[in-house]
Design a protein around this motif. Structure first.
Motif, PDB file in Angstrom:
ATOM      1  N   LEU A  71      20.389   9.349  14.164  1.00 33.97           N
ATOM      2  CA  LEU A  71      21.378   9.362  13.657  1.00 33.97           C
ATOM      3  C   LEU A  71      22.644   9.630  14.716  1.00 33.97           C
ATOM      4  CD1 LEU A  71      20.361  12.474  11.163  1.00 33.97           C
ATOM      5  CD2 LEU A  71      20.374   9.782  10.985  1.00 33.97           C
ATOM      6  N   GLU A  72      24.005   8.770  14.600  1.00 34.88           N
ATOM      7  CA  GLU A  72      24.908   9.084  15.081  1.00 34.88           C
ATOM      8  C   GLU A  72      25.900  10.019  14.355  1.00 34.88           C
ATOM      9  OE1 GLU A  72      28.926   6.573  16.488  1.00 34.88           O
ATOM     10  OE2 GLU A  72      27.491   5.727  15.145  1.00 34.88           O
ATOM     11  N   VAL A  73      26.273  11.209  14.827  1.00 35.93           N
ATOM     12  CA  VAL A  73      26.946  12.311  13.842  1.00 35.93           C
ATOM     13  C   VAL A  73      28.475  12.340  14.218  1.00 35.93           C
ATOM     14  CG1 VAL A  73      26.745  14.413  13.193  1.00 35.93           C
ATOM     15  CG2 VAL A  73      24.737  13.556  13.348  1.00 35.93           C
ATOM     16  N   ARG A  74      29.338  11.973  13.438  1.00 29.96           N
ATOM     17  CA  ARG A  74      30.679  12.438  13.830  1.00 29.96           C
ATOM     18  C   ARG A  74      31.041  13.443  13.033  1.00 29.96           C
ATOM     19  NH1 ARG A  74      33.925   7.032  15.453  1.00 29.96           N
ATOM     20  NH2 ARG A  74      32.083   5.654  16.351  1.00 29.96           N
ATOM     21  N   GLY A  75      31.853  14.347  13.641  1.00 30.45           N
ATOM     22  CA  GLY A  75      32.571  15.583  13.186  1.00 30.45           C
ATOM     23  C   GLY A  75      31.379  16.504  13.133  1.00 30.45           C
ATOM     24  N   GLU A  76      31.428  17.621  12.291  1.00 30.90           N
ATOM     25  CA  GLU A  76      30.547  18.496  12.108  1.00 30.90           C
ATOM     26  C   GLU A  76      30.661  19.442  10.609  1.00 30.90           C
ATOM     27  OE1 GLU A  76      30.804  20.934  15.501  1.00 30.90           O
ATOM     28  OE2 GLU A  76      32.587  22.136  14.918  1.00 30.90           O
ATOM     29  N   PRO A  77      29.624  20.059  10.268  1.00 28.76           N
ATOM     30  CA  PRO A  77      29.792  20.778   8.796  1.00 28.76           C
ATOM     31  C   PRO A  77      30.480  21.909   9.259  1.00 28.76           C
ATOM     32  CG  PRO A  77      27.541  20.712   9.803  1.00 28.76           C
ATOM     33  CD  PRO A  77      28.276  19.720  10.487  1.00 28.76           C
ATOM     34  N   GLU A  78      31.480  22.567   8.307  1.00 32.19           N
ATOM     35  CA  GLU A  78      32.178  23.738   8.487  1.00 32.19           C
ATOM     36  C   GLU A  78      31.181  24.766   8.110  1.00 32.19           C
ATOM     37  OE1 GLU A  78      35.658  24.220   9.383  1.00 32.19           O
ATOM     38  OE2 GLU A  78      35.600  21.990   9.733  1.00 32.19           O
ATOM     39  N   SER A  79      31.338  25.944   8.632  1.00 27.48           N
ATOM     40  CA  SER A  79      30.706  27.153   8.417  1.00 27.48           C
ATOM     41  C   SER A  79      31.025  27.591   6.889  1.00 27.48           C
ATOM     42  CB  SER A  79      30.754  28.181   9.257  1.00 27.48           C
ATOM     43  OG  SER A  79      32.238  28.780   9.398  1.00 27.48           O
ATOM     44  N   GLY A  80      29.998  28.036   6.345  1.00 25.08           N
ATOM     45  CA  GLY A  80      30.417  28.964   4.850  1.00 25.08           C
ATOM     46  C   GLY A  80      30.186  27.865   3.780  1.00 25.08           C
ATOM     47  N   PRO A  81      30.168  28.292   2.461  1.00 23.69           N
ATOM     48  CA  PRO A  81      29.829  27.623   0.979  1.00 23.69           C
ATOM     49  C   PRO A  81      30.762  26.302   1.291  1.00 23.69           C
ATOM     50  CG  PRO A  81      30.939  29.594   0.756  1.00 23.69           C
ATOM     51  CD  PRO A  81      30.532  29.784   2.272  1.00 23.69           C
ATOM     52  N   ALA A  82      30.362  25.195   0.652  1.00 23.01           N
ATOM     53  CA  ALA A  82      31.101  24.095   0.220  1.00 23.01           C
ATOM     54  C   ALA A  82      30.387  23.206  -0.614  1.00 23.01           C
ATOM     55  CB  ALA A  82      31.682  23.213   1.602  1.00 23.01           C
ATOM     56  N   LEU A  83      31.440  22.449  -1.360  1.00 18.77           N
ATOM     57  CA  LEU A  83      30.748  21.163  -2.168  1.00 18.77           C
ATOM     58  C   LEU A  83      30.828  20.129  -1.117  1.00 18.77           C
ATOM     59  CD1 LEU A  83      29.740  20.544  -4.900  1.00 18.77           C
ATOM     60  CD2 LEU A  83      32.202  19.577  -5.294  1.00 18.77           C
ATOM     61  N   VAL A  84      29.838  19.506  -1.227  1.00 21.66           N
ATOM     62  CA  VAL A  84      29.597  18.271  -0.167  1.00 21.66           C
ATOM     63  C   VAL A  84      29.296  16.836  -0.616  1.00 21.66           C
ATOM     64  CG1 VAL A  84      28.355  17.330   1.855  1.00 21.66           C
ATOM     65  CG2 VAL A  84      28.677  19.797   1.686  1.00 21.66           C
ATOM     66  N   PRO A  85      30.301  16.081  -1.263  1.00 15.83           N
ATOM     67  CA  PRO A  85      30.090  14.833  -1.954  1.00 15.83           C
ATOM     68  C   PRO A  85      29.807  13.969  -0.985  1.00 15.83           C
ATOM     69  CG  PRO A  85      32.661  15.295  -1.798  1.00 15.83           C
ATOM     70  CD  PRO A  85      31.696  16.722  -1.282  1.00 15.83           C
ATOM     71  N   CYS A  86      29.002  12.981  -1.163  1.00 14.93           N
ATOM     72  CA  CYS A  86      28.451  11.981  -0.214  1.00 14.93           C
ATOM     73  C   CYS A  86      28.249  10.734  -0.836  1.00 14.93           C
ATOM     74  CB  CYS A  86      27.223  12.474   0.247  1.00 14.93           C
ATOM     75  SG  CYS A  86      26.744  11.367   1.468  1.00 14.93           S
ATOM     76  N   ASN A  87      28.630   9.678  -0.381  1.00 14.59           N
ATOM     77  CA  ASN A  87      28.449   8.205  -0.901  1.00 14.59           C
ATOM     78  C   ASN A  87      26.503   7.959  -0.998  1.00 14.59           C
ATOM     79  OD1 ASN A  87      28.432   7.977   2.047  1.00 14.59           O
ATOM     80  ND2 ASN A  87      27.868   5.857   1.685  1.00 14.59           N
ATOM     81  N   HIS A  88      26.328   7.257  -1.895  1.00 13.12           N
ATOM     82  CA  HIS A  88      24.561   7.319  -2.157  1.00 13.12           C
ATOM     83  C   HIS A  88      24.119   5.672  -1.854  1.00 13.12           C
ATOM     84  CE1 HIS A  88      20.885   8.938  -3.417  1.00 13.12           C
ATOM     85  NE2 HIS A  88      21.110   9.137  -4.647  1.00 13.12           N
ATOM     86  N   ILE A  89      23.029   5.872  -0.982  1.00 12.71           N
ATOM     87  CA  ILE A  89      22.508   4.524  -0.631  1.00 12.71           C
ATOM     88  C   ILE A  89      21.054   4.673  -1.055  1.00 12.71           C
ATOM     89  CG2 ILE A  89      22.167   2.844   1.120  1.00 12.71           C
ATOM     90  CD1 ILE A  89      24.627   3.922   2.327  1.00 12.71           C
ATOM     91  N   SER A  90      20.284   5.382  -0.781  1.00 10.42           N
ATOM     92  CA  SER A  90      19.204   5.533  -0.678  1.00 10.42           C
ATOM     93  C   SER A  90      18.336   7.119  -0.738  1.00 10.42           C
ATOM     94  CB  SER A  90      18.498   4.959   0.580  1.00 10.42           C
ATOM     95  OG  SER A  90      17.043   5.007   0.803  1.00 10.42           O
ATOM     96  N   TRP A  91      17.149   7.032  -1.272  1.00 10.68           N
ATOM     97  CA  TRP A  91      16.382   8.270  -1.161  1.00 10.68           C
ATOM     98  C   TRP A  91      16.531   8.991   0.263  1.00 10.68           C
ATOM     99  CZ3 TRP A  91      12.153   8.009   2.111  1.00 10.68           C
ATOM    100  CH2 TRP A  91      11.932   6.816   2.363  1.00 10.68           C
ATOM    101  N   LEU A  92      16.498   7.899   1.228  1.00  8.14           N
ATOM    102  CA  LEU A  92      16.764   8.495   2.837  1.00  8.14           C
ATOM    103  C   LEU A  92      17.987   9.472   2.740  1.00  8.14           C
ATOM    104  CD1 LEU A  92      15.778   5.431   4.717  1.00  8.14           C
ATOM    105  CD2 LEU A  92      14.561   7.460   4.862  1.00  8.14           C
TER     106      LEU A  92
END
Length: 306
Positions: free
Chosen positions: A58-79
């Motif tokens: 994995l190449e990770v850019r940015g980082e998850p913010e602390s605390g609760p959040a809704l995280v919408p993501c594009n969907h490609i695979s069960w992976l």
């Protein structure tokens, strides 16, 4: 195909699944009563172990913010679930059919996944309430608002319903974009009539599965759900484009007549689109109408845009 690799990694994959089922079914019921804060850390370690087995890099850019959040993501695979599961403890939203998958359905149910029946308004309303409860409890909830999987070449418009939970709970939205690289860009997508076993074999045949994860900056919950969905999608498109080194997001656009003519002359066949000057009705105007239905995508294999 390297069948020795498929068999070895397949055995490890199944063993790790069984270990996860044993932990969720036998250990977690006891641990949740005595030391509930240990459960998210154990789930995170399990996801990271599975990622190593499958060769995820994995190449990770940015980082998850602390605390609760809704995280919408594009969907490609069960992976996608495994990729995001390595990042931070999250709750997933999945289609109802996943709950019936052998073994993996058990893991999803026991790990707290929220299930939804698509196209059912009452079920969607219940999902929004359930997501709101998880957000108020401090969870990060991952959703795939495209409603289906794609090859990852672009991001489909987002369904807006689940964003209502954010509007009601006043937690932020942090979009995240995914992109598989190299051979994985062809092997990872789980689309159409693809079955899980065939998809799994393709993934197991790869020595490594490189992927990029882009954590975008959060969106405030003050916007209406339609605006949140629209802006979340744009953030993902822009983040993936920046990760690719492109100056513009991977947005689809319609072909102009001169572009259609150039592609036709170069020998590229556009299925379902009439040749320039012919059209469905034989005239130039009808050719423009036919061309208007064509989407442009960045084609990584050739490096061209068509």
């Amino acid at each position: 195909m390297a069948w020795s690799r498929v068999c070895l990694k397949g055995a490890l994959f199944l063993t790790w699944l069984l270990l996860g089922a044993a932990i969720l079914g036998g250990v977690f019921p006891w641990l949740e009563r005595l030391q509930p804060t240990a459960c998210p850390a154990i789930r995170l370690k399990w996801f990271r172990g599975m990622a190593r087995i499958l060769g995820l890099r994995l190449e990770v850019r940015g980082e998850p913010e602390s605390g609760p959040a809704l995280v919408p993501c594009n969907h490609i695979s069960w992976l996608d679930v495994l990729v995001l599961g390595t990042q931070v403890p999250v709750t997933f939203v999945a289609k109802n059919e996943v709950a019936d998958w052998p073994l993996m359905g058990f893991l999803a149910r026991r790990s707290g996944t929220l299930f939804v029946t698509r196209g059912n308004l009452r079920a969607t309303a219940g999902l929004v309430r359930a997501v709101g409860v998880r957000l108020q409890a401090g969870d990060k909830v991952v959703v795939f608002p495209e409603g289906t999987t794609t090859r990852g070449e672009t991001v489909l418009p987002f369904s807006t319903a689940v964003f209502q939970a954010v509007h009601e709970t006043a937690v932020p939205v942090q979009p995240v974009g995914l992109r598989y690289r190299g051979k994985a860009a062809r092997c990872a997508p789980f689309i159409g009539e693809d079955d899980f076993l065939s998809s799994l074999v393709r993934v197991l045949s790869l020595r490594i599965v490189p992927a990029t994860v882009v954590w975008c900056r959060p969106l405030p919950a003050s916007e209406q759900r339609q605006a949140l969905a629209k802006h979340a999608r744009k953030y993902i498109l822009a983040g993936l484009a920046a990760a690719d080194g492109n100056h513009a997001p991977l947005e689809p656009r319609r072909l102009r007549m001169d572009e259609l003519a150039a592609l036709s002359e170069s020998g590229i066949e556009l299925v379902g689109v009439p040749p320039p000057g012919v059209g469905h009705g034989g005239g130039r105007d009808s050719a423009v109408v036919g061309a208007a239905e064509v989407f442009m995508y960045f084609q990584r294999q050739s490096g061209r845009v068509f």
